[in-house]
Design a protein around this motif. Structure first.
Motif, PDB file in Angstrom:
ATOM      1  N   VAL A   1      -5.932   0.853   2.431  1.00 22.55           N
ATOM      2  CA  VAL A   1      -5.078   0.031   1.686  1.00 22.55           C
ATOM      3  C   VAL A   1      -5.740  -0.184   0.321  1.00 22.55           C
TER       4      VAL A   1
ATOM      5  N   PRO B   1      -5.791   3.763  -1.504  1.00 23.77           N
ATOM      6  CA  PRO B   1      -4.661   4.694  -0.664  1.00 23.77           C
ATOM      7  C   PRO B   1      -4.900   6.281  -1.187  1.00 23.77           C
TER       8      PRO B   1
ATOM      9  N   SER C   1      -3.876   9.578  -2.807  1.00 24.26           N
ATOM     10  CA  SER C   1      -3.182   9.785  -4.084  1.00 24.26           C
ATOM     11  C   SER C   1      -2.508  10.999  -4.252  1.00 24.26           C
TER      12      SER C   1
ATOM     13  N   THR D   1       7.773   1.658   3.018  1.00 22.68           N
ATOM     14  CA  THR D   1       7.121   0.551   2.358  1.00 22.68           C
ATOM     15  C   THR D   1       5.785   0.247   2.383  1.00 22.68           C
ATOM     16  N   SER D   2       4.815   1.185   3.122  1.00 21.61           N
ATOM     17  CA  SER D   2       3.507   0.898   3.460  1.00 21.61           C
ATOM     18  C   SER D   2       2.687   1.376   2.197  1.00 21.61           C
ATOM     19  N   PRO D   3       1.847   0.211   2.059  1.00 25.32           N
ATOM     20  CA  PRO D   3       0.815   0.504   0.870  1.00 25.32           C
ATOM     21  C   PRO D   3      -0.214   1.624   0.977  1.00 25.32           C
TER      22      PRO D   3
ATOM     23  N   PHE E   1       0.726   4.614   1.265  1.00 21.77           N
ATOM     24  CA  PHE E   1       1.608   5.691   0.560  1.00 21.77           C
ATOM     25  C   PHE E   1       1.875   5.321  -0.708  1.00 21.77           C
ATOM     26  N   ARG E   2       1.545   4.214  -1.389  1.00 21.25           N
ATOM     27  CA  ARG E   2       2.040   3.917  -2.727  1.00 21.25           C
ATOM     28  C   ARG E   2       1.607   4.880  -3.689  1.00 21.25           C
ATOM     29  N   ASP E   3       0.531   5.358  -3.701  1.00 22.38           N
ATOM     30  CA  ASP E   3       0.293   6.458  -4.726  1.00 22.38           C
ATOM     31  C   ASP E   3       0.245   7.740  -4.544  1.00 22.38           C
TER      32      ASP E   3
ATOM     33  N   ASP F   1       2.292  11.294  -3.510  1.00 13.67           N
ATOM     34  CA  ASP F   1       3.286  12.242  -3.901  1.00 13.67           C
ATOM     35  C   ASP F   1       4.001  12.905  -2.641  1.00 13.67           C
TER      36      ASP F   1
ATOM     37  N   HIS G   1      12.767   6.090  -2.309  1.00 13.67           N
ATOM     38  CA  HIS G   1      11.661   5.990  -2.435  1.00 13.67           C
ATOM     39  C   HIS G   1      11.007   6.368  -3.956  1.00 13.67           C
TER      40      HIS G   1
ATOM     41  N   SER H   1       8.637   7.855  -5.248  1.00  7.65           N
ATOM     42  CA  SER H   1       8.084   9.069  -5.504  1.00  7.65           C
ATOM     43  C   SER H   1       8.133  10.253  -4.431  1.00  7.65           C
TER      44      SER H   1
END
Length: 296
Positions: free
Chosen positions: A135, A138, A140, A159-161, A163-165, A167, A187, A189
């Motif tokens: 978390v 993450p 990237s 919405t999961s952190p 996968f926030r970075d 591609d 989403h 990205s």
């Protein structure tokens, strides 16, 4: 020593059982042909093509602890795919896809991916455990994600952190599962890879070209979309900017896996620094070569 992956392939890894006949077929046809069993599934097909383009994919999926699963893991590892992070279910069988193809294309197919759906987010544990991310730090890099995952898991990923970075490169497993991708449509990205029919299902309309379909997906909320229309055209839309390529004309000898090959070739081309037009052209060429039967 296992090499670190440069891309994650999340989704279906199974055995493809494909019956192919050189004649035109219809419902009820009983004709001579060939039946093969090969490693397959959307995530697997993408990973195998990425490997041919000198990338090092890691698989995140479920494979049973049965004889078929052991054989599938061995086959994937022999191709240079990283299997260290695969979830191995004790009580679920290895999944199977079965298809019939004739000279007139895909006649029918059944995807038995119940095991993948049943294990849910267990396949994502390496992204939280520190093995591939956490978390706080993450993953990237690029992620190839397929629509064989459940709607609930796709919503969680959206919405999961974890996968926030990332591609995210997303493809439906089939037209019948295309609407599962609605969870990822907006989403920030995500890049969607769909065919003309799948684009129509996502937009609840019909399109007459890959260009209009790509534009329709952007209007529907997609950040970026690539749409294929068989041998007619392929388009890539980023915002209002759309480019289109015409694939090379070839004799079609197989169709199962063509879209996965297109997607993987496009991902690899961009990872290697190609511009939009060149990457799209290379993806079209790779898919054409695949359907012609030149690549085993």
């Amino acid at each position: 020593m296992t090499h670190a992956p440069d891309i994650l392939c999340i989704g279906s890894v199974l055995w493809d059982v494909i019956g192919r006949a050189p004649s035109h077929m219809r419902v009820g046809s009983d004709v001579p042909g060939r039946i093969t069993r090969l490693p397959g599934g959307v995530a697997m097909n993408i990973a195998m093509t990425l490997r041919r383009f000198a990338m090092t994919p890691a698989l995140l999926t479920n494979i049973g602890r049965d004889a078929e699963g052991d054989e599938l893991i061995a086959a994937a590892a022999a191709m240079g795919l990283i299997c260290d992070h695969v979830y191995r279910s004790e009580d679920l069988a290895t999944d199977v896809y079965m298809a019939i193809e004739g000279a007139n294309g895909l006649i029918a197919a059944i995807a038995d991916a119940h095991s993948l759906e049943a294990v849910g987010d267990k396949i994502l544990r390496p992204l939280a455990s520190g093995a591939l991310g956490s978390v706080d730090r993450p993953w990237s890099g690029p992620v190839a994600l397929d629509g064989n995952l459940t709607v609930e898991l796709l919503r969680e990923i959206a919405t999961s952190p974890l996968f926030r970075d990332a591609d995210l490169r997303v493809a439906p497993a089939s037209p019948g599962k295309a609407e599962r991708l609605l969870a990822l449509l907006g989403h920030p990205s995500a890049t969607l890879y769909v065919n003309l029919e799948e684009a129509g299902l996502l937009c609840q309309t019909e399109f007459d070209s890959s260009e209009t379909a790509a534009a329709g997906l952007i209007a529907r909320g997609a950040r970026r979309a690539l749409v294929t229309d068989g041998g007619k055209s392929a388009s890539e839309a980023t915002g209002s900017d759309i480019i289109t390529q015409i694939p090379p004309a070839v004799m079609v000898t197989r169709v199962t896996g063509a879209g996965d090959t297109f997607m993987a070739a496009h991902i690899a081309s961009e990872a290697q620094g190609m511009g939009r037009s060149d990457a799209l052209q290379r993806a079209c060429q790779a898919a054409a070569t695949y359907v012609s039967g030149e690549i085993p």
